[in-house]
Design an enzyme around this catalytic site. Structure first.
Site, PDB file in Angstrom:
ATOM      1  N   GLY A 245       0.836  -1.199   0.000  1.00  0.00           N
ATOM      2  CA  GLY A 245       0.000   0.000   0.000  1.00  0.00           C
ATOM      3  C   GLY A 245       0.869   1.246   0.000  1.00  0.00           C
ATOM      4  O   GLY A 245       1.717   1.419  -0.869  1.00  0.00           O
TER       5      GLY A 245
ATOM      6  N   ALA B   3       2.522   5.069  -2.935  1.00  0.00           N
ATOM      7  CA  ALA B   3       2.782   4.534  -4.271  1.00  0.00           C
ATOM      8  C   ALA B   3       1.727   3.506  -4.669  1.00  0.00           C
ATOM      9  O   ALA B   3       1.187   3.549  -5.781  1.00  0.00           O
ATOM     10  CB  ALA B   3       4.175   3.915  -4.321  1.00  0.00           C
TER      11      ALA B   3
ATOM     12  N   LYS C  65       3.186  24.854  -1.990  1.00  0.00           N
ATOM     13  CA  LYS C  65       4.646  24.943  -2.130  1.00  0.00           C
ATOM     14  C   LYS C  65       4.972  25.719  -3.398  1.00  0.00           C
ATOM     15  O   LYS C  65       4.647  25.286  -4.509  1.00  0.00           O
ATOM     16  CB  LYS C  65       5.239  23.528  -2.198  1.00  0.00           C
TER      17      LYS C  65
END
Length: 507
Positions: free
Chosen positions: A12, A15, A78
């Site tokens: 899991g 990714a 960001k």
């Protein structure tokens, strides 16, 4: 009898669940069954908390608005990355790698011109921080979201809680019909096809169950639990180019008020560098280092001293395997995430490589007719993914090669004791000679992963310039004043970072 083509994702984490969601969306109209099995006994790495702007396209593909996933994952915006302490060159001891937008078109062009003049020895102002809007926004605690709509969107990325993002993507995948099992895979069973190719047939769990599928996706982390069982498995190490192989991370609670900067800080320390990633409720810190130059205990001490973290805040120590596999798609198995490779987190490229791998695979592989041209398709696919890894390697290695610190053996070795990729050597030679740098980037295909703007920011930001010849600096000083006035004057047109996130959560 189920005649659907079956895909089993093993592992899991971000990714695995990213793969599940993307394949469920890309193949939603095809007869495909997607399942995921993960173990409670095996913890995910889950410390990577930054992204590149490429992640925006993931949520667009999945039709997930920021108002849904960002509050759920403690996420922030960001605008770019700040790099203090990497260079000892006067005037260039800190620089900013911004994400770009059409708002930077004119000021960015001035930056490229100034940098080209400066690398030819002429007096010029060429610190990227001054010429792009991103550092002004992030320093002022603003989000890359304008108060009034612009005819274009600014490029930006995200910070997030990796554990929460994995849980969020898991819930979305289950809703999309992905089947889920909890089990620990113990053994990989192989079989030989008619033409002699070895493929994965079944997976045996610790409870004695046998899991079968037509195709397997390996998201088992650094151990590459599935790929490494295939006979043609080969790992290409980057350890001779990138020295760092370990990290220690901790989390500090946030204040919940005041300035919330929209930037990652990657600060050079004595034997590596420290990330500083602000989330809504906390700040993540991590020291990435080489254990050949500093012990894990000493690295933790230095991290605590730099952040002021008390002893009761736990640290997490990690080992990194830096490099990539030679074949990401091998037989009936695809490696995704850490199982396929990892380039240290300096430019937050891990999820970009995951997403790119899955999207390219979904385009290359036909689950309706899986045998059609699979051999040639897998060769072309692996070449494309390896080229992507190579592009990231060149850019990340450039940070270390360009450092001008001499205070520790680590920084000297990171510059002088590494194997420099051939393309990076050629790029630096072109830059140093004052030649057509954008043209060389394009010719070398070095701009496929990082644009010429990113390369200019790295080289200029590190102060990779010759001595300045005598000349009149008044013109460049006037230009700098005008650019600062323009970029700084636009800051008030954007939303407060903290306030906007609160409104996003409130709906």
């Amino acid at each position: 009898m189920d005649d659907k083509f079956s895909v089993l994702i093993v592992g899991g984490g971000t990714a695995g669940w990213m793969a599940a969601n993307l394949l469920a969306r890309k193949w939603q109209d095809l007869p495909v069954k997607i399942s995921l099995v993960e173990s409670r006994e095996i913890a995910t790495i889950g410390v990577g908390e930054g992204s590149t702007p490429y992640l925006k396209s993931l949520f667009r593909t999945l039709d997930i608005p920021e108002s849904e996933w960002m509050p759920a994952c403690d996420a922030t915006y960001k605008c770019g990355i700040r790099f203090p302490g990497w260079s000892a060159v006067e005037g260039y001891t800190s620089y900013y790698h911004p994400f770009f937008s059409p708002l930077d078109r004119e000021t960015g062009a001035e930056f490229f011109s100034q940098a080209d003049q400066r690398r030819c020895g002429k007096p010029a102002e060429a610190l990227p921080d001054d010429f792009f809007h991103a550092p002004y926004l992030s320093q002022a605690g603003m989000a890359p979201i304008p108060r009034r709509p612009l005819p274009f969107e600014l490029d930006y990325a995200y910070h997030f809680d990796a554990g929460l993002l994995g849980k969020f993507l898991k819930a979305r995948a289950l809703k999309a019909g992905v089947e889920y099992y909890e089990a620990t895979v113990e053994k990989v069973g192989l079989s030989e096809r008619a033409h002699g190719e070895m493929v994965i047939e079944t997976l045996k769990t610790v409870n004695g169950e046998c899991l079968s599928a037509d195709f397997f996706i390996d998201c088992t982390g650094f151990r590459s639990g599935l790929l490494s069982e295939l006979p043609n498995y080969e790992f290409v190490s980057y350890e001779e180019t990138l020295l760092n192989n370990a990290a220690v991370a901790l989390q500090m609670p946030g204040e919940g008020h005041g300035l919330l900067k929209s930037e990652t800080i990657s600060e050079a320390l004595t034997n590596g560098w420290m990330w500083n990633i602000p989330l809504q409720s906390r700040t993540g810190f991590g020291y990435v280092y080489s254990d050949a130059y500093i012990s894990p205990e000493a690295a933790e001490q230095e991290l605590r001293a730099r952040t002021g973290a008390p002893d009761d805040i736990p640290c997490r120590h990690l080992k990194m395997r830096v490099g990539r596999v030679e074949q990401h798609w091998s037989a009936n198995c695809l490696g995704v995430g850490l199982s396929q490779g990892f380039i240290e987190p300096l430019e937050a490229t891990a999820l970009m490589l995951v997403q790119f791998t899955i999207e390219q695979f979904a385009q290359s592989f036909d689950p309706v007719n899986p045998g059609a041209g699979a051999g040639s398709k897998s060769i072309a696919f692996n070449q494309k993914i390896n080229a992507m890894f190579g592009g990231v390697l060149d850019y990340v290695a450039g940070h270390y090669l360009l450092n001008t610190r001499n205070d520790t053996d680590y920084w000297r070795a990171a510059r002088e004791g590494i194997v420099v990729p051939e393309r990076l050597q050629q790029l630096l030679a072109c830059w140093d000679r004052g030649e057509d740098f954008p043209g060389h980037l394009k010719l070398a295909e070095a701009d496929r992963v990082y644009s010429h703007a990113s390369w200019y920011c790295l080289l200029a930001g590190m102060g990779r310039f010759p001595e300045v010849s005598t000349g009149n600096k008044a013109e460049s000083k006037k230009l700098l004043c005008d650019v600062r006035s323009f970029c700084g004057g636009n800051v008030a047109r954007f939303e407060s970072h903290r306030d906007y996130l609160k409104r996003l959560a409130a709906g």
